[in-house]
Design a protein around this motif. Structure first.
Motif, PDB file in Angstrom:
ATOM      1  N   GLN A 344       0.879  -1.150   0.172  1.00 13.91           N
ATOM      2  CA  GLN A 344       0.070   0.078   0.028  1.00 13.91           C
ATOM      3  C   GLN A 344       0.799   1.197  -0.140  1.00 13.91           C
ATOM      4  OE1 GLN A 344      -2.898   0.206   2.987  1.00 13.91           O
ATOM      5  NE2 GLN A 344      -3.560   2.189   2.718  1.00 13.91           N
ATOM      6  N   ASN A 345       0.511   2.294  -0.981  1.00 12.86           N
ATOM      7  CA  ASN A 345       1.133   3.412  -0.953  1.00 12.86           C
ATOM      8  C   ASN A 345       0.838   4.197   0.398  1.00 12.86           C
ATOM      9  OD1 ASN A 345       2.672   3.910  -3.166  1.00 12.86           O
ATOM     10  ND2 ASN A 345       1.132   3.688  -4.551  1.00 12.86           N
ATOM     11  N   LEU A 346       1.671   4.772   1.189  1.00 11.38           N
ATOM     12  CA  LEU A 346       1.333   5.310   2.453  1.00 11.38           C
ATOM     13  C   LEU A 346       1.744   6.981   2.310  1.00 11.38           C
ATOM     14  CD1 LEU A 346       2.726   2.808   5.173  1.00 11.38           C
ATOM     15  CD2 LEU A 346       0.382   2.955   4.412  1.00 11.38           C
ATOM     16  N   GLY A 347       2.216   7.353   1.286  1.00 12.08           N
ATOM     17  CA  GLY A 347       2.606   8.703   0.947  1.00 12.08           C
ATOM     18  C   GLY A 347       3.987   8.727  -0.124  1.00 12.08           C
ATOM     19  N   PRO A 348       4.443   9.928   0.075  1.00 15.79           N
ATOM     20  CA  PRO A 348       5.640  10.020  -0.975  1.00 15.79           C
ATOM     21  C   PRO A 348       6.683   8.906  -0.461  1.00 15.79           C
ATOM     22  CG  PRO A 348       4.876  12.062  -0.080  1.00 15.79           C
ATOM     23  CD  PRO A 348       4.265  11.057   0.677  1.00 15.79           C
ATOM     24  N   ASN A 349       6.890   8.099  -1.672  1.00 12.98           N
ATOM     25  CA  ASN A 349       8.137   7.131  -1.593  1.00 12.98           C
ATOM     26  C   ASN A 349       7.706   6.472  -0.204  1.00 12.98           C
ATOM     27  OD1 ASN A 349      10.139   5.916  -3.012  1.00 12.98           O
ATOM     28  ND2 ASN A 349      11.604   7.062  -1.740  1.00 12.98           N
ATOM     29  N   ALA A 350       6.728   5.710   0.074  1.00 13.83           N
ATOM     30  CA  ALA A 350       6.664   4.921   1.424  1.00 13.83           C
ATOM     31  C   ALA A 350       5.458   3.827   1.108  1.00 13.83           C
ATOM     32  CB  ALA A 350       5.999   5.721   2.452  1.00 13.83           C
ATOM     33  N   TYR A 351       5.911   2.847   1.615  1.00 13.23           N
ATOM     34  CA  TYR A 351       4.820   1.645   1.281  1.00 13.23           C
ATOM     35  C   TYR A 351       4.569   0.716   2.664  1.00 13.23           C
ATOM     36  CZ  TYR A 351       6.607   1.145  -3.548  1.00 13.23           C
ATOM     37  OH  TYR A 351       6.919   1.430  -4.673  1.00 13.23           O
ATOM     38  N   GLY A 352       3.569   0.159   2.925  1.00  5.72           N
ATOM     39  CA  GLY A 352       3.095  -0.625   3.676  1.00  5.72           C
ATOM     40  C   GLY A 352       2.791  -1.887   3.158  1.00  5.72           C
ATOM     41  N   VAL A 353       3.420  -3.028   3.848  1.00  4.12           N
ATOM     42  CA  VAL A 353       3.351  -4.217   3.310  1.00  4.12           C
ATOM     43  C   VAL A 353       2.557  -5.136   4.400  1.00  4.12           C
ATOM     44  CG1 VAL A 353       4.654  -6.485   2.551  1.00  4.12           C
ATOM     45  CG2 VAL A 353       5.400  -4.039   2.012  1.00  4.12           C
ATOM     46  N   PHE A 354       1.557  -5.993   3.892  1.00  6.14           N
ATOM     47  CA  PHE A 354       0.838  -6.625   4.875  1.00  6.14           C
ATOM     48  C   PHE A 354      -0.202  -7.990   4.313  1.00  6.14           C
ATOM     49  CE2 PHE A 354      -1.552  -3.108   3.327  1.00  6.14           C
ATOM     50  CZ  PHE A 354      -3.151  -3.493   3.207  1.00  6.14           C
TER      51      PHE A 354
END
Length: 417
Positions: A344-354
């Motif tokens: 999931q894109n969480l913001g600029p150049n940030a991911y959440g993996v789940f």
């Protein structure tokens, strides 16, 4: 309640809490399979990476895992394609089919002490209907030329040593590990490559202004890239959206080491096993000869699950009847409705993996490394799945209660006759 993996882990890794202000190219939140794989990948590419773990490395699901390094997902490959679309499904199936290769290469390359055994896994039919399901799974894998074999009742008796099962699907790509040893070994290898790891460093806030600023009670990390890899153990903190999953609990019990005369006919090739039951059961042996039995459910004061385990052990393997359990522990699985892992894109150049839905070792290793590379290069071409802008899991608490209630009811009644 004692966790066997904590008591027998041969990898000794410890790290101090974060203190003060530091900067990095990539900051990772979460010290499980995904986070440690990402840290190792990033450090190996020469990046400055900082990993923050609220407790200790492997404290969450990675250190409470069954230890099966499987190929693919819980879903059969045709269903993955049906849910994702043909092109995306083909890619994810292909990437995860090679997941165990990546796991065992890392173990060998970095000399990770985690009791690795790669003799395959056995998906066991608990009923005639379960055998029909395995036949369908076999056909799907055979078309893809996977090294799988369908075992009949006679074959499975020889392979497992139990008369309880109608057959099994053997997957030679897979194997077993001591999961806490594996994840701590990844962390140790990452640190040797230059990654900075901090335990006991719970994140309290996140903000973005040109770079990400991640705060803990004692320090701050600034970095242009962020990976949140907390999965089922996500906690809310200011400034960042939590990654949503349905919490499903899985418990395990282990005996003391048993003599060869008792274990000789039980899993002689040391495969890891799980069954086709709606409330899944797993079983395997460890290097010292302990028998490990697991199932869905949250350990409870009423002892329903422990009582079921005592009955199940005697029914599945009569030669183990009366054996006491020396360890009893549990962990949380991050389940999504479609059982497909998410980036999931969480913001600029940030991911959440789940959302590994019970398949954390190989997918976590693959997704962690791929996300680290994508964030550092800002190129998403080689990600296993396309990032999504948002994801909702409705009624997570109610669904978790549904699974737990079902597990308690089934375990209260099962194996009594």
């Amino acid at each position: 309640m004692k966790n066997l993996w904590s008591d027998t882990c041969a990898e000794d890794f410890h790290a101090a809490p974060l203190s003060g202000e530091i900067s990095a190219d990539l900051v990772i939140i979460g010290g499980g399979f995904t986070g440690c794989s990402a840290a190792l990948q990033a450090a190996g590419q020469g990046a400055k990476v900082v990993l923050l773990e609220a407790e200790t490395i492997g404290y969450g699901g990675s250190g409470r895992n069954v230890g099966l390094a499987n190929a693919g997902l819980w879903l059969p490959p045709d269903q993955v394609m049906a849910q994702m679309g043909q092109q995306a499904g083909i890619r994810l199936n292909a990437v995860l089919a090679e997941g165990p290769d990546r796991v065992y290469r890392l173990i060998e390359r970095h000399d990770i002490q985690c009791e690795p055994v790669r003799n395959g896994t056995l998906h066991c039919a608990h009923s005639a209907a379960g055998m029909v399901d395995l036949q369908d799974r076999y056909q799907q894998q055979a078309v893809r030329k996977a090294p799988v074999r369908l075992l009949d009742i006679k074959d499975v008796l020889q392979a497992i040593g139990s008369k309880w099962f109608h057959g099994a699907l053997r997957d030679q790509r897979a194997g077993t590990v001591q999961p806490l040893g594996y994840v701590k070994g990844l962390a140790r290898a990452a640190a040797e490559q230059g990654a900075v790891i901090h335990e006991h460093s719970a994140v309290t806030g996140a903000s973005h202004d040109r770079d990400w600023t991640i705060t803990t009670t004692q320090g701050t990390v600034r970095a242009p890239a962020l990976l949140v890899a907390t999965n089922a153990y996500s906690k809310k903190f200011k400034g960042l959206q939590a990654t949503p999953t349905t919490p499903v609990h899985f418990f395990q019990l282990a005996t003391n080491p048993l003599p060869d005369r008792i274990l000789a006919d039980i899993l002689p090739n040391n495969e890891g096993c799980w069954d086709t039951g709606l409330v899944m059961t797993s079983f395997r042996k460890d290097q010292a000869g302990r028998f490990i039995l697991g199932a869905m459910g949250l350990p409870d004061a009423l002892g329903i699950h422990r009582s079921w385990a005592t009955r199940a052990l005697a029914r599945l393997f009569p030669q183990l009847a009366g054996q006491a359990f020396s360890h009893f522990w549990s962990g949380r699985i991050g389940m999504t409705t479609d059982h497909i892992p998410k980036i999931q894109n969480l913001g600029p150049n940030a991911y959440g993996v789940f959302g590994y839905s019970g398949r954390g070792i190989s997918p976590g290793t693959v997704f962690g490394a791929a996300c680290a590379t994508a964030l550092l290069s800002q190129n998403e071409t080689d990600l296993p799945v396309a990032p999504i802008r948002g994801h909702q899991e409705r009624l997570c608490t109610a669904k978790g209660l549904y699974y737990e209630t079902g597990a308690r009811l089934i375990h209260a009644l099962a194996m009594r006759t």
